[in-house]
Design a protein around this motif. Structure first.
Motif, PDB file in Angstrom:
ATOM      1  N   GLU A  82      36.704  77.683  27.807  1.00 52.66           N
ATOM      2  CA  GLU A  82      38.080  77.781  27.338  1.00 52.66           C
ATOM      3  C   GLU A  82      38.493  79.233  27.119  1.00 52.66           C
ATOM      4  O   GLU A  82      39.657  79.593  27.307  1.00 52.66           O
ATOM      5  N   PHE A  83      37.545  80.072  26.722  1.00 47.28           N
ATOM      6  CA  PHE A  83      37.846  81.501  26.575  1.00 47.28           C
ATOM      7  C   PHE A  83      38.290  82.083  27.911  1.00 47.28           C
ATOM      8  O   PHE A  83      39.298  82.803  27.985  1.00 47.28           O
ATOM      9  N   LEU A  84      37.556  81.785  28.978  1.00 40.34           N
ATOM     10  CA  LEU A  84      37.918  82.317  30.287  1.00 40.34           C
ATOM     11  C   LEU A  84      39.256  81.760  30.762  1.00 40.34           C
ATOM     12  O   LEU A  84      40.046  82.463  31.412  1.00 40.34           O
ATOM     13  N   HIS A  85      39.517  80.508  30.451  1.00 41.15           N
ATOM     14  CA  HIS A  85      40.801  79.922  30.814  1.00 41.15           C
ATOM     15  C   HIS A  85      41.941  80.661  30.105  1.00 41.15           C
ATOM     16  O   HIS A  85      42.976  80.975  30.716  1.00 41.15           O
ATOM     17  N   THR A  86      41.744  80.963  28.820  1.00 41.43           N
ATOM     18  CA  THR A  86      42.768  81.697  28.070  1.00 41.43           C
ATOM     19  C   THR A  86      42.897  83.115  28.569  1.00 41.43           C
ATOM     20  O   THR A  86      44.011  83.654  28.683  1.00 41.43           O
ATOM     21  N   LEU A  87      41.771  83.755  28.879  1.00 43.78           N
ATOM     22  CA  LEU A  87      41.817  85.119  29.394  1.00 43.78           C
ATOM     23  C   LEU A  87      42.613  85.174  30.694  1.00 43.78           C
ATOM     24  O   LEU A  87      43.373  86.125  30.935  1.00 43.78           O
ATOM     25  N   GLU A  88      42.484  84.148  31.525  1.00 44.32           N
ATOM     26  CA  GLU A  88      43.267  84.112  32.768  1.00 44.32           C
ATOM     27  C   GLU A  88      44.759  83.981  32.459  1.00 44.32           C
ATOM     28  O   GLU A  88      45.593  84.631  33.100  1.00 44.32           O
ATOM     29  N   ARG A  89      45.111  83.167  31.455  1.00 40.15           N
ATOM     30  CA  ARG A  89      46.518  83.059  31.071  1.00 40.15           C
ATOM     31  C   ARG A  89      47.044  84.404  30.579  1.00 40.15           C
ATOM     32  O   ARG A  89      48.155  84.833  30.930  1.00 40.15           O
ATOM     33  N   GLN A  90      46.234  85.082  29.750  1.00 42.57           N
ATOM     34  CA  GLN A  90      46.639  86.394  29.253  1.00 42.57           C
ATOM     35  C   GLN A  90      46.772  87.391  30.402  1.00 42.57           C
ATOM     36  O   GLN A  90      47.706  88.209  30.425  1.00 42.57           O
ATOM     37  N   ALA A  91      45.855  87.330  31.367  1.00 39.64           N
ATOM     38  CA  ALA A  91      45.900  88.252  32.499  1.00 39.64           C
ATOM     39  C   ALA A  91      47.168  88.062  33.324  1.00 39.64           C
ATOM     40  O   ALA A  91      47.784  89.035  33.773  1.00 39.64           O
ATOM     41  N   ARG A  92      47.577  86.822  33.525  1.00 39.13           N
ATOM     42  CA  ARG A  92      48.781  86.566  34.321  1.00 39.13           C
ATOM     43  C   ARG A  92      50.019  87.145  33.618  1.00 39.13           C
ATOM     44  O   ARG A  92      50.880  87.758  34.262  1.00 39.13           O
ATOM     45  N   VAL A  93      50.099  86.948  32.313  1.00 38.94           N
ATOM     46  CA  VAL A  93      51.232  87.493  31.565  1.00 38.94           C
ATOM     47  C   VAL A  93      51.204  89.026  31.608  1.00 38.94           C
ATOM     48  O   VAL A  93      52.243  89.676  31.786  1.00 38.94           O
ATOM     49  N   ALA A 353      43.737  79.025  21.420  1.00 40.85           N
ATOM     50  CA  ALA A 353      44.904  78.164  21.185  1.00 40.85           C
ATOM     51  C   ALA A 353      46.240  78.897  21.311  1.00 40.85           C
ATOM     52  O   ALA A 353      47.298  78.285  21.127  1.00 40.85           O
ATOM     53  N   THR A 354      46.220  80.180  21.642  1.00 38.96           N
ATOM     54  CA  THR A 354      47.459  80.959  21.708  1.00 38.96           C
ATOM     55  C   THR A 354      48.374  80.444  22.817  1.00 38.96           C
ATOM     56  O   THR A 354      47.945  80.326  23.974  1.00 38.96           O
ATOM     57  N   PRO A 355      49.632  80.143  22.496  1.00 37.35           N
ATOM     58  CA  PRO A 355      50.589  79.771  23.555  1.00 37.35           C
ATOM     59  C   PRO A 355      50.756  80.920  24.539  1.00 37.35           C
ATOM     60  O   PRO A 355      50.754  82.095  24.157  1.00 37.35           O
ATOM     61  N   THR A 356      50.904  80.605  25.806  1.00 37.50           N
ATOM     62  CA  THR A 356      50.975  81.633  26.842  1.00 37.50           C
ATOM     63  C   THR A 356      52.073  82.649  26.563  1.00 37.50           C
ATOM     64  O   THR A 356      51.880  83.864  26.728  1.00 37.50           O
ATOM     65  N   GLU A 357      53.233  82.183  26.106  1.00 40.39           N
ATOM     66  CA  GLU A 357      54.357  83.101  25.883  1.00 40.39           C
ATOM     67  C   GLU A 357      54.065  84.118  24.772  1.00 40.39           C
ATOM     68  O   GLU A 357      54.672  85.189  24.729  1.00 40.39           O
ATOM     69  N   GLN A 358      53.124  83.796  23.880  1.00 40.09           N
ATOM     70  CA  GLN A 358      52.801  84.734  22.803  1.00 40.09           C
ATOM     71  C   GLN A 358      52.100  85.975  23.340  1.00 40.09           C
ATOM     72  O   GLN A 358      52.157  87.045  22.728  1.00 40.09           O
ATOM     73  N   PHE A 359      51.457  85.864  24.500  1.00 44.21           N
ATOM     74  CA  PHE A 359      50.801  87.018  25.100  1.00 44.21           C
ATOM     75  C   PHE A 359      51.807  88.023  25.672  1.00 44.21           C
ATOM     76  O   PHE A 359      51.423  89.114  26.091  1.00 44.21           O
ATOM     77  N   GLU A 360      53.076  87.665  25.675  1.00 45.32           N
ATOM     78  CA  GLU A 360      54.079  88.572  26.209  1.00 45.32           C
ATOM     79  C   GLU A 360      54.403  89.710  25.253  1.00 45.32           C
ATOM     80  O   GLU A 360      55.048  90.686  25.653  1.00 45.32           O
ATOM     81  N   ARG A 361      53.966  89.587  23.996  1.00 46.25           N
ATOM     82  CA  ARG A 361      54.288  90.599  22.991  1.00 46.25           C
ATOM     83  C   ARG A 361      53.016  91.199  22.386  1.00 46.25           C
ATOM     84  O   ARG A 361      51.992  90.524  22.269  1.00 46.25           O
ATOM     85  N   ALA A 362      53.113  92.449  21.995  1.00 46.33           N
ATOM     86  CA  ALA A 362      52.032  93.076  21.235  1.00 46.33           C
ATOM     87  C   ALA A 362      51.956  92.432  19.863  1.00 46.33           C
ATOM     88  O   ALA A 362      52.988  92.123  19.254  1.00 46.33           O
ATOM     89  N   GLN A 363      50.736  92.229  19.359  1.00 48.89           N
ATOM     90  CA  GLN A 363      50.556  91.550  18.081  1.00 48.89           C
ATOM     91  C   GLN A 363      50.052  92.531  17.010  1.00 48.89           C
ATOM     92  O   GLN A 363      50.832  93.111  16.284  1.00 48.89           O
ATOM     93  N   TRP A 364      48.757  92.733  16.922  1.00 47.27           N
ATOM     94  CA  TRP A 364      48.202  93.712  15.985  1.00 47.27           C
ATOM     95  C   TRP A 364      48.307  95.082  16.637  1.00 47.27           C
ATOM     96  O   TRP A 364      47.886  95.266  17.776  1.00 47.27           O
ATOM     97  N   ALA A 365      48.859  96.056  15.903  1.00 48.54           N
ATOM     98  CA  ALA A 365      49.155  97.322  16.572  1.00 48.54           C
ATOM     99  C   ALA A 365      49.184  98.492  15.611  1.00 48.54           C
ATOM    100  O   ALA A 365      49.231  98.333  14.384  1.00 48.54           O
ATOM    101  N   PHE A 366      49.170  99.681  16.194  1.00 47.17           N
ATOM    102  CA  PHE A 366      49.337 100.933  15.453  1.00 47.17           C
ATOM    103  C   PHE A 366      50.296 101.796  16.261  1.00 47.17           C
ATOM    104  O   PHE A 366      50.068 102.068  17.440  1.00 47.17           O
ATOM    105  N   ARG A 367      51.385 102.215  15.621  1.00 48.04           N
ATOM    106  CA  ARG A 367      52.385 103.023  16.311  1.00 48.04           C
ATOM    107  C   ARG A 367      51.936 104.482  16.344  1.00 48.04           C
ATOM    108  O   ARG A 367      51.584 105.054  15.321  1.00 48.04           O
ATOM    109  N   MET A 368      51.986 105.069  17.524  1.00 49.25           N
ATOM    110  CA  MET A 368      51.567 106.452  17.726  1.00 49.25           C
ATOM    111  C   MET A 368      52.778 107.368  17.736  1.00 49.25           C
ATOM    112  O   MET A 368      53.701 107.179  18.529  1.00 49.25           O
ATOM    113  N   ASP A 369      52.801 108.349  16.812  1.00 49.13           N
ATOM    114  CA  ASP A 369      53.831 109.378  16.880  1.00 49.13           C
ATOM    115  C   ASP A 369      53.206 110.631  17.495  1.00 49.13           C
ATOM    116  O   ASP A 369      52.041 110.643  17.890  1.00 49.13           O
ATOM    117  N   GLU A 370      53.992 111.685  17.595  1.00 46.31           N
ATOM    118  CA  GLU A 370      53.491 112.903  18.240  1.00 46.31           C
ATOM    119  C   GLU A 370      52.287 113.471  17.498  1.00 46.31           C
ATOM    120  O   GLU A 370      51.335 113.969  18.119  1.00 46.31           O
TER     121      GLU A 370
END
Length: 457
Positions: A82-93, A353-370
């Protein structure tokens, strides 16, 4: 506001082993975004013909006592499937997001890390390669491509898949060739198993073989460390990595390590210097505190930026899999992160269990300034043996390094940890020994605050 220059950490470094800086900032500085930015918008600003592909496989056959990586042990076949199946969904997005710019997409660099990627079966490794090539569009046979493995999982069928698909570098975590030391690090392996796996890797004739060793294990001395160093050298690997032992919260050794900090620091520094000198005398060159490459080999020839090194995190890293990080100019993003077993399992289950459309956005992040980009640049170059050309820094950022980081520069020069030669700043021999204390000196106050407020789980 940019985070330059930022305060210098108060007081003298208490230990040479404060923080292993393999990427800046640390994942503990990331925070969950509400309605994060779309990946297509993030990647629309980036160069796409020189990307790095990183795939994180969060599975291992066992958890070493020092390990604080994001990984689960003993995952059953249905979970890896199931991990590989999800990774493929994430890769397509992800691929669709990259294609939004309408420019050619190339991945000259690739790496499978973890965890232990070779925890996957040979068939699963083949499927993973198919996802990287058929979905992401990476040409693995044309890429500089690194894969991590372990003695227990470096089986003939798995190695055959990686060799056939074009892996150029295999890195095996041995840590110690002495069974008693391996047990002390909560890594119950036998030397015979280690030697057999190395024989299979050598027979596969990968361009670069790396062997990881650890120093600072309870009871380890120069004599016993020499046993492991010589055993590794006997295989004539293109690379040897020497890692200081760290004991982090929630790891297997966190309640078992009895040394005082002073005694442990003295032991690790003593063993580091012994190991460094031993490898230098054996025909290796040191390229960072941890990395030693054999002269006249593909490992040395491939140090011009064409391989993923431990400090390579320029914008253009595309991460797949739970725990993988991605780097764009303005945002570093990943998934949730933990060390404790229940939390790791929960996060992997949530990823699956992540819905495919959720992979379209960044989730956990750190904003980089100059300011953060300057700090990242300094860490990428100053901690390497090639050092940092001051003129390159000024050309890139239109400011002077000595103005941006005056407190750090003064402290490093005073300690004789830094030297200047022909316009290049580099760590001295003693500065390289203290590289894990030098790196954190350049962390911004924002990163430090985020890391301090992070709750280990």
């Amino acid at each position: 506001m940019p985070s330059i220059p930022g305060p210098l950490p108060a007081g003298e470094p208490e230990t040479p082993y404060e923080q292993y800086v393999y990427a800046y900032p640390h994942q503990k500085a990331y925070r969950l975004l509400e309605n994060g930015p779309l990946l297509r918008d993030l990647w629309s600003k980036e160069r796409l013909d020189a990307l790095s592909l990183y795939v994180h496989i969060p599975f291992c056959e066992m958890r070493c006592g020092f390990c604080n990586l994001f990984t689960r042990t003993g995952a059953p076949e249905d979970v890896t499937r199931e991990f590989l199946h999800t990774l493929e969904r994430q890769a397509r997005v992800t691929r669709q997001a990259l294609e939004g710019k309408g420019e050619p997409i190339r991945f000259p660099l690739a790496a499978f890390g973890g965890g232990t990627p070779t925890y996957l079966t040979a068939a699963e490794l083949s499927r993973l390669c198919d996802i990287c090539e058929g979905v992401m569009g990476a040409d693995l046979k044309a890429a500089s491509w690194s894969v991590e493995t372990s003695p227990a999982t470096a089986t003939a069928d798995r190695i055959a898949v990686l060799a056939e698909r074009g892996a150029t570098r295999l890195s095996i975590g041995v840590q110690s060739f002495i069974d008693g030391e391996a047990r002390a690090a909560v890594r119950p392996q036998k030397r015979a198993e280690v030697e057999a796996s190395l024989a299979r890797l050598k027979d596969a004739n990968f361009p670069v073989l790396n062997i990881d060793l650890i120093y600072g294990i309870d009871g380890q001395t120069e004599r016993t460390f020499k046993v492991s160093l010589d055993a590794a050298l006997a295989w004539q690997p293109e690379e040897i990595y020497l890692y200081p032992l760290y004991v982090r919260p929630l790891t297997g050794l966190s309640t078992r390590h009895a040394k005082t900090l002073q005694d442990w620091n003295e032991q690790r520094l003593r063993l580091y210097r012994y190991g460094r000198d031993h490898l230098l005398s054996a025909g290796y060159e040191q390229t960072s505190m941890r990395v030693f490459r054999r002269l006249g080999t593909a490992a040395v020839e491939d140090t011009d930026g064409s391989s993923i090194s431990e400090y390579n995190q320029q914008a253009g890293m595309v991460g797949l899999g739970v725990g993988a990080r991605s780097f764009t100019t303005d945002l570093h993003y990943t998934t949730d992160y933990a060390v404790a077993v229940p939390e790791v399992r929960r996060i992997i289950d949530d990823y699956i269990a992540t819905p495919t459309e959720q992979f379209e956005r960044a989730q956990w992040a750190f904003r980089m300034d100059e300011g953060e980009r300057r700090r990242m640049y300094v860490l990428q170059h100053l901690l390497e043996s090639t050092g940092m050309r001051v003129a390159d820094y000024e050309q890139r950022f239109a400011t002077r390094f000595e103005d941006d980081f005056a407190p750090q520069l003064g402290a490093l020069l005073e300690k004789n940890w830094l030297r200047e030669k022909d316009g290049t700043l580099g760590l001295t021999l003693e500065g390289m020994a203290w590289a894990d204390a030098v790196g954190p000196m350049f962390f911004s106050s924002r990163v430090r605050e985020h890391m301090t407020s992070y709750e280990d789980r």
